[in-house]
Design a protein around this motif. Structure first.
Motif, PDB file in Angstrom:
ATOM      1  N   PRO A  21       0.796  -1.232   0.000  1.00 19.58           N
ATOM      2  CA  PRO A  21       0.000   0.000   0.000  1.00 19.58           C
ATOM      3  C   PRO A  21       0.826   1.280   0.000  1.00 19.58           C
ATOM      4  CG  PRO A  21      -0.161  -1.138   2.135  1.00 19.58           C
ATOM      5  CD  PRO A  21       0.831  -1.866   1.318  1.00 19.58           C
ATOM      6  N   ARG A 476     -16.322   5.464  -6.153  1.00 19.36           N
ATOM      7  CA  ARG A 476     -15.969   4.046  -6.007  1.00 19.36           C
ATOM      8  C   ARG A 476     -17.228   3.176  -5.978  1.00 19.36           C
ATOM      9  NH1 ARG A 476     -13.579   4.269  -1.409  1.00 19.36           N
ATOM     10  NH2 ARG A 476     -11.451   4.555  -2.143  1.00 19.36           N
ATOM     11  N   HIS A 503      -5.627   5.758  -5.396  1.00 20.87           N
ATOM     12  CA  HIS A 503      -6.905   5.820  -6.086  1.00 20.87           C
ATOM     13  C   HIS A 503      -6.989   4.768  -7.185  1.00 20.87           C
ATOM     14  CE1 HIS A 503      -7.079  10.313  -4.813  1.00 20.87           C
ATOM     15  NE2 HIS A 503      -7.610   9.544  -3.899  1.00 20.87           N
ATOM     16  N   LYS A 505      -5.517   1.953  -7.332  1.00 22.10           N
ATOM     17  CA  LYS A 505      -5.629   0.613  -6.769  1.00 22.10           C
ATOM     18  C   LYS A 505      -7.031   0.337  -6.233  1.00 22.10           C
ATOM     19  CE  LYS A 505      -2.066   1.194  -4.064  1.00 22.10           C
ATOM     20  NZ  LYS A 505      -0.984   0.993  -3.062  1.00 22.10           N
ATOM     21  N   SER A 506      -7.732   1.387  -5.815  1.00 23.68           N
ATOM     22  CA  SER A 506      -9.011   1.166  -5.148  1.00 23.68           C
ATOM     23  C   SER A 506     -10.198   1.238  -6.087  1.00 23.68           C
ATOM     24  CB  SER A 506      -9.190   2.200  -4.025  1.00 23.68           C
ATOM     25  OG  SER A 506      -9.319   3.510  -4.567  1.00 23.68           O
TER      26      SER A 506
END
Length: 610
Positions: A21, A476, A503, A505-506
């Protein structure tokens, strides 16, 4: 005594959990945690992480454990030049394999960080006495070093994108994004004012460009940028909007007299001749001035006023200074006319869609089309999206306009599929920030897909980066629901607004579309190539597709293909066309590329197999 393999595997897993992360804000804390894990697990006296700066020919300390006590003299300097360093550091500059330096009282184990063929850093462990490392331990340390190298590459790529977002790639001045964010802060209610803005446009730069060439014109713009930094104060913001346009925001409250005095000084300095190609060339500059009170005007409106004042100067012959006045209302009247007519135009068939192909750069195979809205205004003529989309958003018409675009584009794709058996095509559709976070947006998309019998994967919704960094929670949630429908998501104009790795990655994103500003000069701009290379690395790291926008010259294509970018859009590949004009190409399945090297083959790739 050596630890067992399962325990070593657990160590690597724990290290990976801390590094995955890591981003610009958190990576140093993650590094300290990793070094602490290694320190405690292996029972060594200390651990360190150094990055190699090959331009500086030095190893730069990033983290160490245990950390030095505050105020204590460091055991080793933060920057160690390879030529002056001890063997443990000096021999690590290009090392590809772990090395153990044995000294009378301790041993130093050096594990290289490798990114491709480049040694980018060193993980070091200092152990008491003559410590012997097992093969399993060294293999585990190699894996940990590889993880550290990946994080290092990600952070550098993220830093490149952040710099590109806030700096003009040619002059190094503040970018449009930096300008808008600066003005947004200055114009907040309660801040001191007035805020003074100077809009500069160089006179007759095109003639210089035509006479001496692009390279000379770029050099001239860089010199002008340097002069603007010299004539303005460090506390002022100097930015380049693009082309020959610059904006200066004066620090602190400003009066008209202050702004005019500065503008005249800028005129004098910018007007001095520059030596280019053995010739002295000079250009005048037209300057528009506008002042705005915080809380009463937006950044875009204030810049627009200064721009209007500059245009009045241009019309009057240029190379002068003008101040915005209330009678400069032509643009305001144009916007009002757009606002008044937009709602009825959605219902009266004045809006149309044109379609631009997205092609395989190797073969010309058409992989998809992007739907682009146009407005045939009865008074103003054909308007491009940039002229009315912001009006739609500010007047709560973005949802209605967006619904029309999605429905019309999907209807067109369904009609093509009915007439063209076996058609395999993705329809790209731009979605506004307002539209994306509106309640029930995903349900509306699902309804359109059902109505026209389309699969979700046949539609790619394109969102801009300001959507990604805006209302992240709602974005999201909406994108996750769209993902369940099978709809693809692309981030459009990537690289201009800077999306953080966190951002990316999510969010369920499938594609990055490289902004055309980085692509158009790719064949002659080392800076643009660096940025595109970073974007390609990010896409590859996250398993995302990559599309280059704005391909207008053939010279950009080899660079894109070398970076693994095989999909592109641009005037060189195909201009936006009405449905009736592009349908023939859609049915054929490919476009003819300028670099075709044989019937149906490009760079050795068959259209049938691309």
């Amino acid at each position: 005594m050596a630890r067992s393999s399962p325990t070593l595997e657990n160590l690597v897993t724990r290290v990976a959990a801390r590094l995955m992360p890591a981003d610009v804000a958190s990576h140093r804390d993650a590094f300290y945690q990793v070094l602490q894990l290694l320190y405690e697990y292996f029972g060594v006296e200390g651990c360190y992480l150094r990055y190699h700066d090959h331009d500086l020919a030095a190893a730069v300390l990033v983290a160490e454990w245990p950390p030095q006590a505050h105020g204590a003299e460091p055991d080793t300097p933060g920057v160690l030049h390879f030529r002056d360093a001890d063997p443990a550091i000096a021999e690590s500059e290009y090392s590809k394999e772990p090395r153990v330096i044995r000294e009378p009282a301790e041993s130093i184990t050096s594990i290289p960080l490798l990114w491709g063929e480049v040694t980018t850093g060193t993980l070091g462990l200092v152990a008491p006495g003559d410590r012997v490392w097992t093969d399993d331990e060294l293999d585990s340390l190699r894996l940990i070093a590889a993880l550290l190298a990946q994080v290092q590459a990600r952070i550098r790529a993220e830093g490149d994108l952040r710099y590109a977002a806030y700096h003009d790639s040619l002059t190094g001045l503040a970018s449009r994004r930096a300008l808008l964010e600066h003005l947004d802060a200055r114009l907040g209610r309660g801040n001191p004012g007035p805020v003074g803005v100077l809009f500069l446009d160089l006179d007759r730069l095109k003639a210089l460009n035509d006479f001496l060439g692009h390279r000379a014109a770029d050099t001239y713009l860089c010199r002008i940028g340097e002069r603007l930094m010299q004539v303005n104060r460090p506390v002022d913001l100097v930015s380049r909007l693009g082309g020959d346009e610059f904006v200066v925001v004066l620090a602190g409250p400003a009066t008209v007299a202050d702004a005019v005095e500065r503008a005249e000084e800028i005129q004098r300095v910018v007007g001095e001749s520059v030596s280019l190609g053995g010739q002295l060339v000079g250009r005048g500059v037209s300057v528009g001035i506008a002042l705005g009170e915080p809380g009463e005007i937006s950044p875009v409106e204030l810049i627009g006023r200064a721009d209007q004042a500059m245009m009045v100067v241009k019309v009057q012959g240029g190379n002068s200074v003008g101040v915005f006045t209330d009678d400069m209302t032509q643009e305001g009247e144009r916007r009002t006319l757009i606002e008044l007519n937009l709602r009825t135009s959605i219902d009266d068939d004045h809006l149309v869609l044109e379609y631009q192909p997205e092609v395989d750069l190797r073969s010309g195979a058409i992989l998809g089309v992007e739907a682009l809205v146009r407005w045939n205004h009865p008074v103003l003529g054909t308007l491009q999206p940039a002229e009315f989309i912001d009006v739609a958003e500010s007047t709560n018409l973005a949802g209605e306009l967006g619904t029309w675009v999605i429905s019309t584009a999907c209807a067109r794709l369904a009609a093509w599929k009915e007439r063209i058996p076996g058609l395999d095509l993705t329809m790209g559709i731009n979605v506004s920030p307002v539209q994306l976070v509106a309640a029930g947006f995903d349900e509306s998309v699902a309804s359109v897909l059902r109505r026209y019998g389309l699969r979700g994967a046949e539609v790619c919704l394109e969102i801009t980066e300001n959507v990604v960094v805006g209302d992240l929670r709602r974005t999201r949630a909406t994108l996750s629901r769209l993902e369940r429908l099978g709809v693809r998501i692309a981030i459009d104009d990537f690289g201009t607004g800077y999306s953080s790795l966190g951002h990316l990655k999510s969010l369920p994103v499938d594609t990055l579309k490289i902004d055309k500003g980085f692509v158009q000069n790719l064949h002659r701009s080392e800076g643009d190539r660096v940025i595109v290379n970073s974007i390609a690395g990010l896409a590859n790291s996250f398993g995302l597709d990559l599309v280059a926008e704005g391909i207008e010259v053939e010279g950009a294509v080899p660079y894109l293909l070398e970076l693994g970018c095989r999909r592109g859009q641009g005037f060189l590949l195909g201009r936006p066309k009405p449905p009736g004009e592009i349908e023939e190409s859609v049915a054929r399945g490919y476009v003819d590329l300028p670099w075709t090297t044989g019937r149906g083959r490009v760079f050795g790739v068959s259209r049938r197999t691309s």
